[in-house]
Design a protein around this motif. Structure first.
Motif, PDB file in Angstrom:
ATOM      1  N   SER A  31      11.233  18.111 -16.111  1.00  0.00           N
ATOM      2  CA  SER A  31      10.233  18.917 -15.411  1.00  0.00           C
ATOM      3  C   SER A  31       9.194  18.085 -14.681  1.00  0.00           C
ATOM      4  N   TYR A  32       9.299  16.772 -14.783  1.00  0.00           N
ATOM      5  CA  TYR A  32       8.236  15.912 -14.263  1.00  0.00           C
ATOM      6  C   TYR A  32       8.764  14.843 -13.314  1.00  0.00           C
ATOM      7  N   GLY A  33       7.963  14.558 -12.305  1.00  0.00           N
ATOM      8  CA  GLY A  33       8.166  13.312 -11.608  1.00  0.00           C
ATOM      9  C   GLY A  33       7.774  12.177 -12.532  1.00  0.00           C
ATOM     10  N   MET A  34       8.396  11.039 -12.335  1.00  0.00           N
ATOM     11  CA  MET A  34       8.107   9.875 -13.164  1.00  0.00           C
ATOM     12  C   MET A  34       7.782   8.691 -12.274  1.00  0.00           C
ATOM     13  N   GLY A  35       6.962   7.820 -12.772  1.00  0.00           N
ATOM     14  CA  GLY A  35       6.575   6.658 -11.993  1.00  0.00           C
ATOM     15  C   GLY A  35       6.619   5.382 -12.803  1.00  0.00           C
ATOM     16  N   TRP A  36       6.755   4.300 -12.109  1.00  0.00           N
ATOM     17  CA  TRP A  36       6.597   2.960 -12.691  1.00  0.00           C
ATOM     18  C   TRP A  36       5.339   2.333 -12.084  1.00  0.00           C
ATOM     19  N   ALA A  49       6.711   2.522  -8.099  1.00  0.00           N
ATOM     20  CA  ALA A  49       7.728   3.448  -7.598  1.00  0.00           C
ATOM     21  C   ALA A  49       7.565   4.789  -8.298  1.00  0.00           C
ATOM     22  N   ARG A  50       8.050   5.846  -7.647  1.00  0.00           N
ATOM     23  CA  ARG A  50       8.052   7.154  -8.281  1.00  0.00           C
ATOM     24  C   ARG A  50       9.328   7.893  -7.900  1.00  0.00           C
ATOM     25  N   ILE A  51       9.668   8.885  -8.695  1.00  0.00           N
ATOM     26  CA  ILE A  51      10.869   9.675  -8.455  1.00  0.00           C
ATOM     27  C   ILE A  51      10.552  11.123  -8.762  1.00  0.00           C
ATOM     28  N   SER A  52      11.176  12.030  -8.011  1.00  0.00           N
ATOM     29  CA  SER A  52      10.911  13.454  -8.153  1.00  0.00           C
ATOM     30  C   SER A  52      11.507  13.984  -9.451  1.00  0.00           C
ATOM     31  N   PRO A  53      11.083  15.172  -9.876  1.00  0.00           N
ATOM     32  CA  PRO A  53      11.651  15.731 -11.112  1.00  0.00           C
ATOM     33  C   PRO A  53      13.176  15.809 -11.092  1.00  0.00           C
ATOM     34  N   SER A  54      13.745  16.161  -9.964  1.00  0.00           N
ATOM     35  CA  SER A  54      15.202  16.270  -9.875  1.00  0.00           C
ATOM     36  C   SER A  54      15.883  14.914  -9.845  1.00  0.00           C
ATOM     37  N   GLY A  55      15.133  13.896  -9.462  1.00  0.00           N
ATOM     38  CA  GLY A  55      15.720  12.567  -9.308  1.00  0.00           C
ATOM     39  C   GLY A  55      16.269  12.306  -7.909  1.00  0.00           C
ATOM     40  N   ARG A  56      16.102  13.274  -7.016  1.00  0.00           N
ATOM     41  CA  ARG A  56      16.706  13.141  -5.687  1.00  0.00           C
ATOM     42  C   ARG A  56      15.837  12.358  -4.710  1.00  0.00           C
ATOM     43  N   HIS A  57      14.540  12.319  -4.975  1.00  0.00           N
ATOM     44  CA  HIS A  57      13.642  11.697  -4.004  1.00  0.00           C
ATOM     45  C   HIS A  57      12.840  10.596  -4.671  1.00  0.00           C
ATOM     46  N   SER A  71      15.474   5.281 -10.871  1.00  0.00           N
ATOM     47  CA  SER A  71      16.442   6.342 -11.104  1.00  0.00           C
ATOM     48  C   SER A  71      16.088   7.071 -12.395  1.00  0.00           C
ATOM     49  N   LYS A  72      16.732   8.201 -12.578  1.00  0.00           N
ATOM     50  CA  LYS A  72      16.324   9.091 -13.667  1.00  0.00           C
ATOM     51  C   LYS A  72      17.575   9.761 -14.238  1.00  0.00           C
ATOM     52  N   GLU A  73      17.663   9.810 -15.535  1.00  0.00           N
ATOM     53  CA  GLU A  73      18.729  10.563 -16.196  1.00  0.00           C
ATOM     54  C   GLU A  73      18.080  11.652 -17.036  1.00  0.00           C
ATOM     55  N   ASN A  74      17.956  12.834 -16.466  1.00  0.00           N
ATOM     56  CA  ASN A  74      17.264  13.903 -17.177  1.00  0.00           C
ATOM     57  C   ASN A  74      17.986  14.298 -18.463  1.00  0.00           C
ATOM     58  N   ALA A  75      19.300  14.196 -18.461  1.00  0.00           N
ATOM     59  CA  ALA A  75      20.061  14.637 -19.625  1.00  0.00           C
ATOM     60  C   ALA A  75      19.720  13.842 -20.879  1.00  0.00           C
ATOM     61  N   VAL A  76      19.294  12.592 -20.671  1.00  0.00           N
ATOM     62  CA  VAL A  76      18.965  11.749 -21.826  1.00  0.00           C
ATOM     63  C   VAL A  76      17.509  11.302 -21.808  1.00  0.00           C
ATOM     64  N   ASP A  77      16.714  11.917 -20.948  1.00  0.00           N
ATOM     65  CA  ASP A  77      15.283  11.618 -20.884  1.00  0.00           C
ATOM     66  C   ASP A  77      15.009  10.124 -20.720  1.00  0.00           C
ATOM     67  N   ARG A  78      15.646   9.552 -19.713  1.00  0.00           N
ATOM     68  CA  ARG A  78      15.410   8.136 -19.422  1.00  0.00           C
ATOM     69  C   ARG A  78      15.107   7.959 -17.938  1.00  0.00           C
ATOM     70  N   VAL A  79      14.255   7.028 -17.649  1.00  0.00           N
ATOM     71  CA  VAL A  79      14.008   6.610 -16.281  1.00  0.00           C
ATOM     72  C   VAL A  79      14.159   5.100 -16.241  1.00  0.00           C
ATOM     73  N   LEU A  99       4.143  12.005 -14.026  1.00  0.00           N
ATOM     74  CA  LEU A  99       3.329  12.248 -12.851  1.00  0.00           C
ATOM     75  C   LEU A  99       2.992  13.726 -12.711  1.00  0.00           C
ATOM     76  N   SER A 100       1.790  13.995 -12.216  1.00  0.00           N
ATOM     77  CA  SER A 100       1.414  15.369 -11.909  1.00  0.00           C
ATOM     78  C   SER A 100       2.075  15.808 -10.605  1.00  0.00           C
ATOM     79  N   SER A 101       1.824  17.046 -10.209  1.00  0.00           N
ATOM     80  CA  SER A 101       2.411  17.551  -8.967  1.00  0.00           C
ATOM     81  C   SER A 101       1.854  16.840  -7.739  1.00  0.00           C
ATOM     82  N   THR A 102       0.726  16.157  -7.903  1.00  0.00           N
ATOM     83  CA  THR A 102       0.165  15.365  -6.803  1.00  0.00           C
ATOM     84  C   THR A 102       0.418  13.875  -7.014  1.00  0.00           C
TER      85      THR A 102
END
Length: 119
Positions: A31-36, A49-57, A71-79, A99-102
């Motif tokens: 449900s979250y964007g993630m950042g390094w 770097a940051r990545i969107s919740p879906s991992g596409r952007h 990169s992001k693997e939502n299924a295993v909660d890893r970035v 990351l928040s929505s902003t």
């Protein structure tokens, strides 16, 4: 309770590669964007770097663009952060963050993982 744990750091020579991982307990990544972020010696923490919740952007700091890949693997909660062509100026403690929505990092930080690049 959010607990982020980074791993994969180490000492490499310039031009080398490392892959950082971040795992979480308490909140799903999906449900979250993630950042390094990183904190170089004697400096403030900075965005990497940051990545969107879906991992596409993804979006990168100019200093790492073309060398780092988030990169992001939502299924295993890893970035992940794949770091190639490392430079001495990449030396820092690296942290992941929700990351928040902003795209601001929430104030939950793990211990970080040390990356040291020698010339």
């Amino acid at each position: 309770q959010v607990q982020l744990a980074e791993s994969g750091g180490g000492s490499v020579q310039a031009g080398g590669s490392l892959r950082l991982s971040c795992v979480n307990s308490g909140h799903t990544f999906a449900s979250y964007g993630m950042g390094w972020f990183r904190r170089p010696p004697g400096k403030e923490r900075e965005f990497v770097a940051r990545i969107s919740p879906s991992g596409r952007h993804a979006f990168y700091a100019d200093s790492v663009k073309g060398r780092f890949t988030i990169s992001k693997e939502n299924a295993v909660d890893r970035v992940y952060l794949q770091m190639n062509s490392l430079k001495p100026e990449d030396t820092a403690v690296y942290y992941c963050a929700f990351l928040s929505s902003t795209y601001q990092p929430y104030d939950y930080w793990g211990q970080g993982t040390q990356v040291t690049v020698s010339s």
